[in-house]
Motif scaffolding. Structure first.
Motif, PDB file in Angstrom:
ATOM      1  N   LEU A 321       0.842  -1.200   0.000  1.00 38.94           N
ATOM      2  CA  LEU A 321       0.000   0.000   0.000  1.00 38.94           C
ATOM      3  C   LEU A 321       0.879   1.252   0.000  1.00 38.94           C
ATOM      4  O   LEU A 321       0.654   2.188  -0.777  1.00 38.94           O
ATOM      5  N   LEU A 322       1.891   1.257   0.848  1.00 39.98           N
ATOM      6  CA  LEU A 322       2.798   2.408   0.920  1.00 39.98           C
ATOM      7  C   LEU A 322       3.558   2.594  -0.393  1.00 39.98           C
ATOM      8  O   LEU A 322       3.738   3.721  -0.869  1.00 39.98           O
ATOM      9  N   GLU A 323       3.980   1.487  -0.956  1.00 44.77           N
ATOM     10  CA  GLU A 323       4.737   1.571  -2.207  1.00 44.77           C
ATOM     11  C   GLU A 323       3.884   2.165  -3.321  1.00 44.77           C
ATOM     12  O   GLU A 323       4.328   3.036  -4.077  1.00 44.77           O
ATOM     13  N   ASP A 324       2.631   1.715  -3.394  1.00 47.89           N
ATOM     14  CA  ASP A 324       1.699   2.274  -4.383  1.00 47.89           C
ATOM     15  C   ASP A 324       1.472   3.757  -4.127  1.00 47.89           C
ATOM     16  O   ASP A 324       1.443   4.573  -5.053  1.00 47.89           O
ATOM     17  N   ALA A 325       1.330   4.102  -2.841  1.00 47.44           N
ATOM     18  CA  ALA A 325       1.097   5.505  -2.488  1.00 47.44           C
ATOM     19  C   ALA A 325       2.295   6.357  -2.909  1.00 47.44           C
ATOM     20  O   ALA A 325       2.126   7.483  -3.401  1.00 47.44           O
ATOM     21  N   LEU A 326       3.483   5.805  -2.748  1.00 48.13           N
ATOM     22  CA  LEU A 326       4.694   6.562  -3.105  1.00 48.13           C
ATOM     23  C   LEU A 326       4.742   6.905  -4.593  1.00 48.13           C
ATOM     24  O   LEU A 326       5.343   7.910  -4.985  1.00 48.13           O
ATOM     25  N   ILE A 336       0.805  10.301   5.945  1.00 48.16           N
ATOM     26  CA  ILE A 336       0.359   9.940   7.291  1.00 48.16           C
ATOM     27  C   ILE A 336      -0.181   8.516   7.194  1.00 48.16           C
ATOM     28  O   ILE A 336      -1.232   8.278   6.599  1.00 48.16           O
ATOM     29  N   ALA A 337       0.613   7.579   7.715  1.00 45.79           N
ATOM     30  CA  ALA A 337       0.276   6.162   7.596  1.00 45.79           C
ATOM     31  C   ALA A 337      -0.289   5.693   8.927  1.00 45.79           C
ATOM     32  O   ALA A 337       0.334   5.876   9.970  1.00 45.79           O
ATOM     33  N   SER A 338      -1.479   5.100   8.860  1.00 38.68           N
ATOM     34  CA  SER A 338      -2.171   4.705  10.078  1.00 38.68           C
ATOM     35  C   SER A 338      -2.612   3.253   9.982  1.00 38.68           C
ATOM     36  O   SER A 338      -2.928   2.762   8.893  1.00 38.68           O
ATOM     37  N   THR A 339      -2.624   2.562  11.095  1.00 34.53           N
ATOM     38  CA  THR A 339      -3.227   1.233  11.113  1.00 34.53           C
ATOM     39  C   THR A 339      -3.821   0.952  12.486  1.00 34.53           C
ATOM     40  O   THR A 339      -3.268   1.365  13.497  1.00 34.53           O
ATOM     41  N   PHE A 349       5.493  -2.009  12.392  1.00 29.92           N
ATOM     42  CA  PHE A 349       4.932  -1.010  11.474  1.00 29.92           C
ATOM     43  C   PHE A 349       6.068  -0.163  10.858  1.00 29.92           C
ATOM     44  O   PHE A 349       6.082   0.087   9.652  1.00 29.92           O
ATOM     45  N   ARG A 350       7.029   0.219  11.703  1.00 31.85           N
ATOM     46  CA  ARG A 350       8.194   0.948  11.170  1.00 31.85           C
ATOM     47  C   ARG A 350       8.948   0.097  10.157  1.00 31.85           C
ATOM     48  O   ARG A 350       9.482   0.603   9.173  1.00 31.85           O
ATOM     49  N   GLY A 351       8.977  -1.212  10.414  1.00 33.21           N
ATOM     50  CA  GLY A 351       9.606  -2.145   9.474  1.00 33.21           C
ATOM     51  C   GLY A 351       8.905  -2.137   8.118  1.00 33.21           C
ATOM     52  O   GLY A 351       9.552  -2.177   7.069  1.00 33.21           O
ATOM     53  N   PHE A 352       7.578  -2.072   8.135  1.00 37.71           N
ATOM     54  CA  PHE A 352       6.805  -2.008   6.881  1.00 37.71           C
ATOM     55  C   PHE A 352       7.176  -0.747   6.105  1.00 37.71           C
ATOM     56  O   PHE A 352       7.293  -0.755   4.872  1.00 37.71           O
ATOM     57  N   ILE A 353       7.317   0.350   6.849  1.00 33.61           N
ATOM     58  CA  ILE A 353       7.637   1.632   6.212  1.00 33.61           C
ATOM     59  C   ILE A 353       9.025   1.542   5.560  1.00 33.61           C
ATOM     60  O   ILE A 353       9.209   1.900   4.394  1.00 33.61           O
ATOM     61  N   GLU A 354       9.960   1.010   6.313  1.00 31.05           N
ATOM     62  CA  GLU A 354      11.334   0.832   5.808  1.00 31.05           C
ATOM     63  C   GLU A 354      11.329  -0.020   4.531  1.00 31.05           C
ATOM     64  O   GLU A 354      11.952   0.325   3.534  1.00 31.05           O
ATOM     65  N   ALA A 360      10.929   1.145  -3.113  1.00 30.43           N
ATOM     66  CA  ALA A 360      10.643   2.265  -4.014  1.00 30.43           C
ATOM     67  C   ALA A 360      11.908   3.096  -4.277  1.00 30.43           C
ATOM     68  O   ALA A 360      11.890   4.002  -5.121  1.00 30.43           O
ATOM     69  N   GLY A 361      12.972   2.805  -3.559  1.00 26.98           N
ATOM     70  CA  GLY A 361      14.224   3.538  -3.743  1.00 26.98           C
ATOM     71  C   GLY A 361      14.102   4.997  -3.316  1.00 26.98           C
ATOM     72  O   GLY A 361      14.710   5.884  -3.919  1.00 26.98           O
TER      73      GLY A 361
END
Ligand code: SAH
Length: 397
Positions: A321-326, A336-339, A349-354, A360-361
């Motif tokens: 989801l984050l990658e698509d958003a990027l 602003i990423a929420s779960t 969650f921080r791991g997912f962001i990383e 996405a580079g």
């Protein structure tokens, strides 16, 4: 008061003595011992010594909750009344705030009774019952609320079918039934709310601090995308904060009229805002094709969702989801990423962001994190209910 004597295993006895409020499903050798939903229990250790007083109520989390740890403490209307009054007294700062009149007044085990939450929407109270067991004791809670001056009406939602899902019903219990929607205030914003229209009310109170930060700190001049927008509460905050336009995307058809309603409640011209009924993942593709870019993205998906096309599970699919958003996030953007997924913590969650930024580079910093607001009081020995995780991420380049 009749208590059922129930022997728990040694490990559970020790954990409860240390403060654990939940009675785990496997703590009792024979589940039949627990009796009917709503039975009051005297929990004893393998040596037969008193551990705690609790009740039997089946939830995904366990077989019941501890209510008291002093032998002989009565579990009756006075007990419920005391717990509820204490909880309300702890929210004094909310009651004194003229800008906000919708918040949680009772948060389950955090306020001493697991399986039960109560929210105050400008004097209209909403109870959530999370098991048949706690619902069996509803009279105590209703009577306690009926005694309070602050209570204009009471609604209750049953969330105790096998998966904790909402059971469709007329949720009105007693009092002065208002005409819905009613408008509640939150930090000076207005939100239309309906307490008697299915599982949800129109606003998620646990995001109050994040909505305020969106309005006051992150929205100004930013082209804003609100993904999984529901009734568009974050879009309202962004528009009021001076966003350079908002786009609200949600799959549910009802989100369109509901979002128009929330904008209108705040005097915002909804025709100047984009409201899109579409799958978020399709929307990212569409936006990319049309070279749309956003400077502020709010991602607040459900923990699980199944649509005709796909299933989404936050625990599995958040990095994607984050990658698509990027792919539609401008340089120096804010995400602003929420779960609200209770199954993983902030670290994961921080791991997912990383992970997402790596694939996405792109580079980033986490500017701020939010957890549950103060009215969603958690229990020190039951952090599973500390579910909300929000990261404000600044993209670098
Ligand atoms: N962010 C909202 C709450 C989101 S609730 C708020 O602050 O008020 C989750 C929403 O996600 C629901 O409205 C649901 O319809 C929507 N949803 C679930 N899966 C989706 C998908 N694949 N695409 C778009 N919306 C989706």
């Amino acid at each position: 008061m009749k208590l059922r004597e129930v022997k728990v295993d040694g490990e559970t006895a020790a954990a409860i003595r240390k403060g654990q409020p939940i009675l785990p499903k496997d703590a009792v050798a024979d589940p039949e011992m627990l009796g009917r939903e709503g039975s009051l229990l005297k929990l004893i250790d393998p040596a037969g010594r008193y551990v705690a007083t609790g009740y039997h109520g089946s939830q995904n989390k366990g077989a019941g909750w501890v209510l008291a740890t002093k032998e002989g403490e009565q579990i009756d209307e006075a007990f419920f009344s005391r717990k509820i009054r204490d909880a309300i007294a702890r929210r004094e700062s909310f009651y004194e705030d003229p800008e906000t009149n919708a918040f949680r007044v009772f948060n389950g085990e955090g306020d001493g009774i697991g399986g039960l939450t109560i929210d105050d929407y400008d004097g209209h109270f909403l109870i959530n019952w999370y098991s048949e067991g706690i619902y069996a004791m509803r009279r105590y809670v209703h009577d306690a609320l009926a005694d309070l001056k602050a209570v204009r009406s009471v609604f209750g939602k049953k969330r105790f079918d096998s998966r904790g899902q909402y059971v469709e019903d007329d949720d009105f219990v007693f009092g002065d039934k208002p005409d819905f929607p009613i408008l509640v205030k939150e930090n000076g914003m207005q939100f239309a709310v309906d307490l008697n229209d299915g599982a949800m009310t129109g606003i998620f109170l646990d995001q109050r601090d994040v909505r305020k930060a969106v309005r006051d700190e992150w929205a100004k001049g930013r082209r804003t995308l609100n993904a999984f927008s529901y009734t568009g509460a974050f879009s309202v905050a962004a528009a009021l904060g001076g966003a350079a336009g908002t786009t609200s995307v949600d799959l549910a058809k009802r989100s369109l009229p509901k979002t128009i309603e929330q904008f209108s409640a705040n005097g915002i011209d909804y025709e100047a805002q984009d409201i899109v009924v579409m799958d978020v993942f399709d929307y990212f593709r569409y936006a990319k094709r049309h070279e749309k870019e956003f400077d502020l993205l709010i991602l607040d998906p459900p923990s699980f969702a199944r649509s005709k096309k796909r299933t989404f599970s936050a625990a599995k699919d958040y990095p994607k989801l984050l990658e698509d958003a990027l792919s539609v996030t401008a340089k120096d953007g804010i995400i602003i990423a929420s779960t609200n997924h209770a199954g993983f913590g902030m670290k994961k969650f921080r791991g997912f962001i990383e992970k997402a930024f790596k694939s996405a580079g792109r580079k980033y910093t986490i500017e701020r994190e939010f957890r549950l607001p103060a009215d969603f009081r958690t229990h020190r020995h039951h952090m599973e209910s500390d579910y909300l995780k929000v990261a404000v991420i600044r993209t670098k380049g």
